[in-house]
Design a protein around this motif. Structure first.
Motif, short mmCIF file in Angstrom:
data_model
loop_
_atom_site.label_atom_id
_atom_site.label_comp_id
_atom_site.label_asym_id
_atom_site.label_seq_id
_atom_site.Cartn_x
_atom_site.Cartn_y
_atom_site.Cartn_z
N ILE A 1 5.82 -4.34 9.01
CA ILE A 1 6.80 -3.92 8.01
C ILE A 1 6.08 -3.21 6.86
CG2 ILE A 1 8.44 -4.73 6.25
CD1 ILE A 1 9.20 -6.97 8.32
N ARG A 2 5.02 -3.84 6.34
CA ARG A 2 4.27 -3.26 5.22
C ARG A 2 3.73 -1.88 5.57
NH1 ARG A 2 -1.06 -4.70 3.29
NH2 ARG A 2 -1.73 -4.30 5.43
N ASN A 3 3.14 -1.75 6.76
CA ASN A 3 2.54 -0.48 7.15
C ASN A 3 3.60 0.60 7.38
OD1 ASN A 3 0.08 -1.73 6.92
ND2 ASN A 3 -0.14 -2.10 9.11
N GLY B 1 0.36 -2.69 -5.26
CA GLY B 1 1.15 -3.82 -5.73
C GLY B 1 1.20 -4.92 -4.68
N LEU B 2 2.27 -5.65 -4.72
CA LEU B 2 2.47 -6.82 -3.86
C LEU B 2 3.80 -6.70 -3.14
CD1 LEU B 2 2.16 -9.97 -3.14
CD2 LEU B 2 3.28 -10.35 -5.33
N MET B 3 3.81 -7.08 -1.88
CA MET B 3 5.05 -7.16 -1.12
C MET B 3 5.26 -8.62 -0.72
SD MET B 3 6.15 -5.22 2.44
CE MET B 3 6.11 -3.60 1.71
N VAL B 4 6.45 -9.12 -0.98
CA VAL B 4 6.80 -10.48 -0.60
C VAL B 4 7.90 -10.40 0.46
CG1 VAL B 4 7.74 -12.69 -1.37
CG2 VAL B 4 6.21 -11.39 -2.87
N LYS C 1 0.83 -1.20 0.00
CA LYS C 1 0.00 0.00 0.00
C LYS C 1 0.86 1.25 0.00
CE LYS C 1 -3.78 -2.24 2.46
NZ LYS C 1 -4.72 -2.15 3.57
N ASP C 2 0.23 2.35 -0.42
CA ASP C 2 0.89 3.64 -0.31
C ASP C 2 0.43 4.31 0.98
OD1 ASP C 2 -1.61 4.82 -0.80
OD2 ASP C 2 -1.12 5.40 -2.85
N ALA C 3 0.87 5.53 1.21
CA ALA C 3 0.58 6.23 2.47
C ALA C 3 -0.91 6.49 2.67
CB ALA C 3 1.35 7.55 2.52
#
Length: 164
Positions: free
Chosen positions: A145-147, A121-124, A113-115
């Motif tokens: 981590i993603r956030n 997209g995807l984060m692995v 995600k963006d802000a």
């Protein structure tokens, strides 16, 4: 004989031109050559979390049609996403699993995600699979981590800007 050499020269030239005209999305790039902001973020995430083995960001680059790996700790920048990767983004679901081939790895695929909270997209995130840790642990860690990364991404286009 002269005709044979001409034919050979024309054939060789056609092969060279064909190779040079490979679409950009068909060529894979080394991580060290990837000079975009997304790669900077990947490098910072892997450095900050010693329990991570692999980090990868996937998205559709501006002007591209397919979602690909845009930044990673692996030398596969530009690799097209498979159906599992695409489902994470389109269905906004998270995949948590021990790697069947390499059980010392625990993989988490989650929407990037963006802000503003928009899925871009995807984060692995591939963690060392350690005894005593379960899906709940890895999910919570991956979401944190993603956030954290999302707060540093104003929008999708920012990921492709030249790294500072």
């Amino acid at each position: 004989m002269k005709h044979f050499h001409s034919l050979l020269t024309v054939t060789a030239a056609a092969l060279l031109i064909g190779a040079a005209q490979l679409r950009a999305e068909d060529r894979l790039t080394n991580t060290a050559d990837n000079k975009v902001y997304a790669q900077t973020l990947v490098n910072e995430v892997i450095k900050a979390h010693p329990d991570l083995i692999i980090v990868g960001f996937h998205a559709v680059a501006p002007g591209a049609k397919n979602e690909t790996m845009i930044a990673s700790t692996l030398d596969r920048i530009g690799e097209k996403d498979d159906d599992e990767d695409l489902a994470v983004v389109s269905q906004q679901e998270t995949i948590l699993a021990v790697s069947l081939k390499e059980p010392y790895k625990f993989k988490v695929h989650l929407p990037m995600k963006d802000a503003s909270g928009k899925v871009i997209g995807l984060m692995v995130l591939i963690f060392k699979n350690e005894a005593g840790r379960d899906e709940t642990y890895y999910c919570a860690k991956a979401l944190a981590i993603r956030n954290g990364v999302a707060q540093r991404i104003p929008n999708l286009d920012a990921l492709f800007k030249q790294a500072p």
